[in-house]
Every structure is written in structure tokens, then in C-alpha cells.
Design an enzyme around this catalytic site. Sequence first.
Site: not given
Length: 495
Positions: A12, A15, A26, A89, A362, A374, A388
Site C-alpha cells: 500500500l 497515501g 512520501k 486502507t 574530471k 598538488h 609526473n
Amino acid sequence: MTFPGDTAVLVLAAGPGTRMRSDTPKVLHTLAGRSMLSHVLHAIAKLAPQRLIVVLGHDHQRIAPLVGELADTLGRTIDVALQDRPLGTGHAVLCGLSALPDDYAGNVVVTSGDTPLLDADTLADLIATHRAVSAAVTVLTTTLDDPFGYGRILRTQDHGVMAIVEQTDATPSQREIREVNAGVYAFDIAALRSALSRLSSNNAQQELYLTDVIAILRSDGQTVHASHVDDSALVAGVNNRVQLAQLASELNRRVVAAHQLAGVTVVDPATTWIDVDVTIGRDTVIHPGTQLLGRTQIGGRCVVGPDTTLTDVAVGDGASVVRTHGSSSSIGDGAAVGPFTYLRPGTALGADGKLGAFVEVKNSTIGTGTKVPHLTYVGDADIGEYSNIGASSVFVNYDGTSKRRTTVGSHVRTGSDTMFVAPVTIGDGAYTGAGTVVREDVPPGALAVSAGPQRNIENWVQRKRPGSPAAQASKRASEMACQQPTQPPDADQTP
């Protein structure tokens, strides 16, 4: 473990869920990586019922397509029945039964779409008990410290189930009862159909209550059985966001504990969140503040966290991922990522590679053993093995209208502050000097240097910024230099 072959299940989910105060239906609110409805359907599908029917009403146009997607995921048919008017219900069950043939004979399990912790074992025990006692109906009950909002179980002096009374219809003394209806039932379908035909809407909400079926069947002299669930969280429903958060926390506690018992060290379970579809290998350590979401896969002997969020990320054995935010990416065996690293979708880091502090990647592949230590942006690039990339390098992938790719070979060394203006290719073994702007391809083994000789423009600050602190400082430095005595040549030196 499966249901008997003559079992149908009604879920069910019609609701409106008004107490959620949400534009989202919900049953589509999520916890641990799945919607509430998805949790329920996954549990039911494990038992392979003959028929599985979801009853929808409010916002059915938004929920039905997701039910179809879940059917594909679970590899089975899930029917949808529509409750076009919110009449209670009991009426919802009538709508669900309309999806079954009139001559269907067997058992019907009825449950709700907002009980996300309901598991297959509980459902299997319900139907086994129901068949063992040959009941017309078996209802799951549980005991709550705060039963507000739940239907109360009314028992006879010999502890049989007499009726279920809803919160809005209960007397003050009945509201003191702590044993409640869990909203999960097993019915003999003939008995159910007979009782549904006699339901009345003469109640506080003027609805057809499914719970009234209990009293009707008892008055018919049929067997009404109750099966108590000690672990109330398994049958707890969600009506508001407080309850959603409570059940999310409880489900997460159970998920984390399951990983711990399987050989994963979770340093601080209270600050660690793991979705139900996440897998983690043995001897991995998860540090505080870590979120592992979606279908993330963590290998064995890894270190993850602290303060790391991974969504749909695959991490190989022995890798380290520290203070990293990543999604839809892969990290190879033995690789090191972080701290403060951002992995955007399409990132693939090879084995033993490194993405260090303040690196963003990305839609790029980075080969085995390659290091980006870094302060670098790598976008739309393919980098070979054991290269590198120097600090503060940027892969300039956007020309204002479209994205372009850069290819960097293996064993390449790039100086700090190199700009790769795509599309360019850097051959194997090539080098770039610091500050180089690479606009053309670099042959294998070549050194690319774009900067010319340094040129100093004397007294520029005095002319362009007279009176500024910089001008004053430079003037003082010049005056001090003029005051320095000139050293005479050493007498022993030969001119």
C-alpha cells in the site's frame, strides 16, 4: 527462502503523506541510498511471491515509472493498481485485489510502502506462522514506548486478538495500550474478500479501515492470529521527517555493524554513513566523517577517511583515500588520493597512482604509477604510465564553446605551472619547463619551453606607483645599496 507458490503481496503506497510537508511523495523519500518503497520491494522480491502489486494513489504519475525501474532492477514483474479516491486502507486493498484473477485462491500478504526496515525474514516468518495455524488472518504486532498514531491491539481475557482500534477512534483507556498494529498482515484471500465486502465507513475518518477486518473475521468465528515482533524498528513506519531521520540512523547503525562483523574497522560508527548497496573488503579501515554512498565498492586493506564522501566510486585493494569528495570514479589498487581532492565523474586513476592535495580531476584517465601531487586541474585528459604532473598545472579543456581533450604519454615530466591548451598531445618521455604554455604537440623525448628570457624594467614602480609603500621600500633599498662601500681589488690578485 521463498514464499509458498500461492502467495500474492500487496504494497500500500497510495497515501498523500501530508505530515512529511514535502513535494516529494512520501514513499520516495530516501534512506541508506534507496527510497522507502525500494527498501520494501527489495525485501519482498527476495521471497519471490507469485504476484507483487503496488497500490498507488496520490502522485501515482511520479511513482509508477520508478516502480517500473525497480521491476527491471529486481528482474521480476511488479503490477500497479490505482486507488483513484482516498477512501481508506480497506478500499486500497480492494483496489489491489482487482489486479488478481477472480478465481485466485491462496494467501495475500498486505504491507505498507513506508516501512523501510521490514526484512525478508520477518515476512517469511509471518506467512509460515499464518499457514501453520490455518488462520484467516495473521497480523504482525509490536510494542512501543510511544504508540501515538498506531492502531492499538485489543485482546480478549485469554489473550486472543479481539480487534484493532485506530488512534482517532480509541478511547482514553485504549490509547494507554502499548501493543500496536504493525500494518503487516497475511490473509486467506476468500476470508479477506468476504470481510472487505462488509466494511463500513462509520468512523472518525469516514474511511474503510482494513483493521476492521479483524473484528469481522473474529465475529465470523474464524481464526485471528497475532505474531509479535520484538524488534519494533523492523516494522516501524514513517509519517514525518523526524521518524525518517530516526529510522535512517537505525538502519545505518545496522549496516555499519554488519560491515564490522564482516571484518571492516569502522573507527567511529556514529559519524560514518554507509548505504545498503556499498561493498567493503576485509581489513579496510574507515575513519570518522566518512560517507560511502550509492554503489561504492571499497577493496580490502584500504584506508578511507577521515572526512571523505564517495558516491558510486570503485576503490581497489590497498588504496588510501583521505579527505576526498568523489563521484562516479575509479581508484586503482595501491593508489593514494588526498587530502582535499575532488574526483568528478569519469575519473579513472590507475594502480599505484597519486592524486594529492587540492587536485581536481574530471573525465580523465590517469595511468599506472602516475602522480599529480598538488594544486592541479586535470580535465578531459588521458595520461599514460609513470608520469609526473608539476604543481599548479592546468589542463585547459574549454575553448568557450566545447570541451577538448589532452593526451599525455608515459614517463612524462612537466614543470610547475604548465598550461596544456587542448587539444594537444605530449609524447612519451617528454618534459616541459616551468611556466610553459603548451599550445602545440610536443614530440616524444622533447623539452617544451615557451617562456622567453626574463626582462627586468628598472624603476617601473617609482614611475607607475610613486609614493606607494612598494615605491618607498624600493627607494630605501636603492639608497642602502648606494651607501655600501665598494671593495677594492685584492692586492694579491693579478689584474
